[in-house]
Motif scaffolding. Structure first.
Motif, PDB file in Angstrom:
ATOM      1  N   UNK A 145      -8.936   6.065   2.719  1.00 19.84           N
ATOM      2  CA  UNK A 145      -9.644   4.998   1.997  1.00 19.84           C
ATOM      3  C   UNK A 145      -8.976   3.653   2.255  1.00 19.84           C
ATOM      4  N   UNK A 146      -7.651   3.617   2.142  1.00 18.95           N
ATOM      5  CA  UNK A 146      -6.919   2.372   2.370  1.00 18.95           C
ATOM      6  C   UNK A 146      -7.060   1.922   3.816  1.00 18.95           C
ATOM      7  N   UNK A 147      -6.992   2.868   4.746  1.00 20.97           N
ATOM      8  CA  UNK A 147      -7.159   2.525   6.157  1.00 20.97           C
ATOM      9  C   UNK A 147      -8.530   1.938   6.438  1.00 20.97           C
ATOM     10  N   UNK A 148      -9.555   2.490   5.776  1.00 25.67           N
ATOM     11  CA  UNK A 148     -10.906   1.955   5.941  1.00 25.67           C
ATOM     12  C   UNK A 148     -10.975   0.513   5.453  1.00 25.67           C
ATOM     13  N   UNK A 167      -5.552  16.904  -7.872  1.00 31.58           N
ATOM     14  CA  UNK A 167      -4.316  16.253  -7.469  1.00 31.58           C
ATOM     15  C   UNK A 167      -3.521  17.132  -6.531  1.00 31.58           C
ATOM     16  N   UNK A 168      -3.262  16.648  -5.335  1.00 30.01           N
ATOM     17  CA  UNK A 168      -2.515  17.403  -4.338  1.00 30.01           C
ATOM     18  C   UNK A 168      -2.344  16.566  -3.087  1.00 30.01           C
ATOM     19  N   UNK A 169      -1.817  17.185  -2.041  1.00 24.19           N
ATOM     20  CA  UNK A 169      -1.595  16.450  -0.798  1.00 24.19           C
ATOM     21  C   UNK A 169      -2.907  16.063  -0.122  1.00 24.19           C
ATOM     22  N   UNK A 170      -3.954  16.867  -0.342  1.00 23.13           N
ATOM     23  CA  UNK A 170      -5.267  16.507   0.202  1.00 23.13           C
ATOM     24  C   UNK A 170      -5.743  15.182  -0.378  1.00 23.13           C
ATOM     25  N   UNK A 171      -5.509  14.991  -1.657  1.00 23.90           N
ATOM     26  CA  UNK A 171      -5.883  13.732  -2.309  1.00 23.90           C
ATOM     27  C   UNK A 171      -5.147  12.558  -1.686  1.00 23.90           C
ATOM     28  N   UNK A 224      -3.550  14.343   8.778  1.00 21.78           N
ATOM     29  CA  UNK A 224      -4.803  13.774   9.285  1.00 21.78           C
ATOM     30  C   UNK A 224      -5.133  12.464   8.572  1.00 21.78           C
ATOM     31  N   UNK A 225      -4.894  12.422   7.248  1.00 19.46           N
ATOM     32  CA  UNK A 225      -5.117  11.186   6.506  1.00 19.46           C
ATOM     33  C   UNK A 225      -4.184  10.081   6.951  1.00 19.46           C
ATOM     34  N   UNK A 226      -2.916  10.438   7.205  1.00 16.57           N
ATOM     35  CA  UNK A 226      -1.950   9.445   7.678  1.00 16.57           C
ATOM     36  C   UNK A 226      -2.324   8.939   9.065  1.00 16.57           C
ATOM     37  N   UNK A 227      -2.804   9.856   9.928  1.00 14.23           N
ATOM     38  CA  UNK A 227      -3.241   9.446  11.264  1.00 14.23           C
ATOM     39  C   UNK A 227      -4.453   8.525  11.185  1.00 14.23           C
ATOM     40  N   UNK A 228      -5.383   8.851  10.274  1.00 12.93           N
ATOM     41  CA  UNK A 228      -6.557   7.989  10.082  1.00 12.93           C
ATOM     42  C   UNK A 228      -6.134   6.608   9.588  1.00 12.93           C
ATOM     43  N   UNK A 229      -5.180   6.586   8.646  1.00 13.52           N
ATOM     44  CA  UNK A 229      -4.684   5.305   8.140  1.00 13.52           C
ATOM     45  C   UNK A 229      -4.068   4.481   9.271  1.00 13.52           C
ATOM     46  N   UNK A 245       0.821  -1.206   0.000  1.00 12.62           N
ATOM     47  CA  UNK A 245       0.000   0.000   0.000  1.00 12.62           C
ATOM     48  C   UNK A 245       0.861   1.265   0.000  1.00 12.62           C
ATOM     49  N   UNK A 246       1.910   1.274   0.827  1.00  9.20           N
ATOM     50  CA  UNK A 246       2.771   2.450   0.909  1.00  9.20           C
ATOM     51  C   UNK A 246       3.536   2.687  -0.393  1.00  9.20           C
TER      52      UNK A 246
END
Length: 230
Positions: free
Chosen positions: A125-128, A114-118, A205-210, A83-84
């Protein structure tokens, strides 16, 4: 753990799964719902579990002098490495797309730009998937079709909501101040200090969620696998 991870990578990951890394090239497609690409990498890891089930991998691993929880951890580590790698490729291709002529990325009418938010949203999504999809493969009664259907519905529902917010912000940018802020800072390629700051926070925040969702999925998977009689 090192030997278990080596076993996973050499014996349990089908070679064709690596072709799914090519879905990172979807970052180069103009006007596309880019979050869908992150579903495909989740779909690829499903094949690791389905082939392992067909080959009796868990039964073989259970015969080794190791704890069941280590079997689960090794499988999670192998999936997370895959995944990474995909996330790194997507990040590089987003910056490549931005540098291709014509200079800069146009606004994406199909969803998040396309950006860091994406990338942050893609990590969530992957974490879910790691939470709702993977633990089901560590149960005694595995129903592949049901697992895939549940995972597809859950992931696409989340993708639909996130991409829908991005589309709504683009449509109503001039009438809703919050949407205007989203378009100028979050839903764009970061070029201003404000956009960089906001998107770095979104990425974190996305990385923390993952990390949190994956940790919960790992804990649930260990609990499921401890109850399986092999």
């Amino acid at each position: 753990m090192k030997n278990l991870l080596y076993k996973e990578l050499k014996l349990c990951v089908p070679s064709f799964v690596f072709f799914y890394l090519a879905f990172s090239c979807m970052m180069l497609i103009p006007s596309y719902p880019y979050l869908v690409a992150f579903f495909f990498i989740c779909n690829a890891t499903m094949y690791i579990f389905t082939q392992g089930q067909a080959n009796g991998d868990f039964q073989y691993s259970a015969m080794l002098p190791i704890a069941k929880r280590d079997i689960v951890r090794a499988r999670y580590l192998s999936v997370m490495l895959f995944q990474m790698l995909f996330v790194v490729l997507c990040t590089g291709l987003i910056f490549l797309h931005h540098g291709l002529p014509p200079k800069g990325l146009p606004s994406n009418p199909a969803g998040i730009d396309g950006g860091l938010t994406l990338i942050g949203a893609g990590l969530s999504v992957i974490g879910l998937y790691n939470l709702i999809g993977i633990p089901a493969y560590f149960k005694s009664d595995i129903k592949i079709g049901r697992i895939m259907l549940t995972t597809i519905i859950g992931l696409f529902a989340y993708i639909f909501v996130v991409e829908g917010i991005a589309i709504a912000s683009a449509v109503a940018q001039e009438t809703v101040p919050l949407f205007d802020w989203i378009e100028r800072t979050l839903d764009c390629f970061p070029e201003t200090p404000a956009a960089w700051n906001a998107q770095i926070i979104a990425l974190l925040l996305g990385a923390a969620a993952y990390a949190a969702l994956t940790a919960l999925g790992l804990r649930k998977s260990i609990r499921n696998f401890e109850q399986v009689n092999l």
